[in-house]
Design an enzyme around this catalytic site. Sequence first.
Site, PDB file in Angstrom:
ATOM      1  CG  HIS A 144      -1.656   1.246   1.486  1.00  0.00           C
ATOM      2  ND1 HIS A 144      -2.977   1.425   1.121  1.00  0.00           N
ATOM      3  CD2 HIS A 144      -1.275   2.412   2.066  1.00  0.00           C
ATOM      4  CE1 HIS A 144      -3.363   2.648   1.457  1.00  0.00           C
ATOM      5  NE2 HIS A 144      -2.358   3.259   2.035  1.00  0.00           N
ATOM      6  CD  GLU A 145       2.009   3.408   3.703  1.00  0.00           C
ATOM      7  OE1 GLU A 145       2.224   4.490   3.123  1.00  0.00           O
ATOM      8  OE2 GLU A 145       1.017   3.213   4.426  1.00  0.00           O
ATOM      9  CG  HIS A 148       0.275   6.156  -0.598  1.00  0.00           C
ATOM     10  ND1 HIS A 148      -0.812   6.832  -1.113  1.00  0.00           N
ATOM     11  CD2 HIS A 148      -0.155   5.556   0.546  1.00  0.00           C
ATOM     12  CE1 HIS A 148      -1.861   6.652  -0.316  1.00  0.00           C
ATOM     13  NE2 HIS A 148      -1.492   5.875   0.691  1.00  0.00           N
ATOM     14  CD  GLU A 225      -4.693   6.590   2.283  1.00  0.00           C
ATOM     15  OE1 GLU A 225      -4.500   5.373   2.490  1.00  0.00           O
ATOM     16  OE2 GLU A 225      -3.780   7.435   2.340  1.00  0.00           O
TER      17      GLU A 225
END
Length: 308
Positions: A144-145, A148, A225
């Site tokens: 997930h990071e 980003h 997100e």
Amino acid sequence: MARRRQTLDRDRGLLARMTGTVFLLGLVYVIFFVVLLQGVGMALPVVIVLAGGLLVVQYWTSDKIALASAGARIVDESQAPELHAIVQRLCLTAGLPMPRIAICPTDMPNAFATGRSPKHAAVAVTQGLLDRLEPHELEGVLAHELSHVAHRDVAVMTLASFFAMVAGFITRWGFYFGGMFGGGFGGGRDDRNNSGASFMLILLVSVVVYAISFFLIRALSRYREFAADRGAAILTKSPSSLASALVKISSTMSRIPQKDMRMAEGLNQFFIIPAGLKSGLSTLVSDHPPLEARLEQLRQLERQLETL
């Protein structure tokens, strides 16, 4: 690059919502910029230099500020071999350069990514996250990071929030010192009246810009997100791992001391789950989507992956 395009597919609906939000933000900021120029009477090059200088400083130092605020410590491969191994594997799959890895000495389980570009990125996890998650859940959070990082979300949100910050500053400044205007700078009565009217116009527009951009930036943050969750699910091919991690992190938040939560709230925009998780009407102004909405998206992705 070709490999990353294959693994991180786009959600066109989500992309359209993000594009629309960015367009509206840009429109609001252009209006704000024009009123600021007219009201202050400052030359355009001077405004561009001042605004550009502030923006560059914020843009270039955002990673250092975020890591320092979290008390994060950069760790090398010998200090955190398992963490480095997971990130390295994910980066190879996604076609990303290896970011700096940092650990925050707090029991609150969380993680965030920072840095103006993939080459200058850093991914930080808390000790609480390392202590609580299983390896496959940790992989989901790190993916997930990294999503980003791949989407350059730190740069996007820095740019999106810059003029809102300026508008907020002018608003607060005006409320604190507004009494000085219209009578405190010398000159004739007409000059003072004109000065006061101009300031009130800038103050009014700043309040409106701040209010509108507040909601638009939070909507944009929620969309990003969702996009990062989607990117993580596709990268790991295991949406359930990220879903399990999100549930575990959010359920643990209530057991973290309030003092620690308040100290961490300044980084909420970066965290995978905001500190001080709220519910009800407060979720409407949150910079993260509701947990259930994120879990539902991951369940849908799980079903789609099963059909491939």
